[in-house]
Motif scaffolding. Sequence first.
Motif: not given
Length: 542
Positions: A259-264, A280-287, A292-297, A323-327
Amino acid sequence: MRDYQTAAREFDYQRTLEETLAGSLEAINACIECCDRHVGAQRVALYWEGVDGRRASWTFEQLQEASARFANLLYSRGVRPGDCVSGLLPRTPELLVTILGTWRLGAIYQPLFTAFGPKAIEHRVRLAGSRLVVTDAGNRPKLDEVEQAPPVLCVGAPAGQADFWSELEGQSSRFEPVLRTGEDAFLLMFTSGTTGLPKPLEVPLKAIAAFVGYMRHAVDLRPEDAFWNLADPGWAYGLYYAVTGPLAMGHATTFYEGPFSVESTCRIIRQYGISNLAGSPTAYRLLLAAKEEVEAQLKGRLRAVSSAGEPLTPEVIRWFAEGLGVTIHDHYGQTELGMVLCNHHALAHPVRLGAAGYAVPGHRVVVVDEQLRELPPGQPGILAVDRPRSPLFWFRGYRDMETSSFAGDYYLSGDTVELNEDGSISFVGRADDVITTSGYRVGPFDVESALIEHPAVIEAAVIGKPDPERTELVKAFVVLHGHANPGPQLVEELQQYVRKRLSAHAYPREIEFVAELPKTPSGKIQRFLLRNQEVAKASAAH
């Protein structure tokens, strides 16, 4: 980067077919297009990771052999070209073998999302007339509750039952693909059920050219990319663009079974060097909620990100850039259309914040009123596809059902949009979702976008609640971060927050804090359920 206007103006349907397909539309097979034609030099077609950490990669050669064995198995069980085979499987190699083997026989693949219960499965396999359901041990018990269920083939079947790999081992590794025409179906899809019972529709083989067009122009899938589409192939976006589109280009796709998770998500992007991401927007909203965790990785790791399913909020778009440097680009489509309106990664054009973008080359997308008059910029109307002037348009109606979607030369999407001065189109909402309050029309997406900008809010859904004075009043259902205090003070704060950003008539006069929002299994918010709930409350009060 090629100019959008040039690409749209110079679009040539015949050349597109020749560049996209191995054969002609008079003799075509989806397994040839998505597998056999790319055999050679042991090219990887699939990178897979299981929930237990197991990993594997499959070449086009391996898939060719396995799909031939599966096609022979189907034939031995009486399945013939044009019959339906259903797959109730997670994102595993067996799923891809099932899809390709079904296509090799010239049969039609029908996806079943693994979160479906027996009734949802029964509805689909009955209307599809499925000749076989392929599933795994975890989902097998659901089929025991399906009335008049088709025969079942199970991955990891218990002793005494037909097991997927054991059955395949006894089959020949050679099966000549059955050639069909471009008008013949290779997929049987069901709509996601946002406004009623899911409806069946056949996807013809000629749609592969449209799927590849989206991958090239909007997703900008390049040979050097490592590609991952987060969407499940139990739904259109995953099946069209995590399976058919990339494989037809000879490009590897990525399956993560869990399943989707930020970690995986972060781990797989890093582990497989993913550079081109879709979801999907749902996944991106969870990221974003774990930024902070996502940007670091992930900062600087992605080259292009695409989003489909619902409109992106401006906050998500800004965060990906800063935050991620991508369009990240918004893309619009339907199960019936594929993706037809996009901000294109591979084509240069103006990008308006919040706009769905421009028609994918090969389509003419317009805004019409109820009299089918094409509207100028600034006037809300119905998003429509001009069928005679859209050579990549492939939808021909629902199977054995009438549809009001065809009117004159147009396909009417049921979505309310506006044409902008720069030629882009902005999404307002489903026609049923648009709110009329005190004579004003309010798009729920605008209010939701404003609410999500507030640091206390994770998600929001906005509806029109029946009101005798205003026709409807704007009501918001809001999911909060754990640190937020859901009291009257926050209600007032959110109302003023939206009022300042939108207008005095568009802010939510009622706000209800909820633990979660009702969604389809594919992640789309079901506003109609919230609206029906409010109508029922109003009726009970009287």
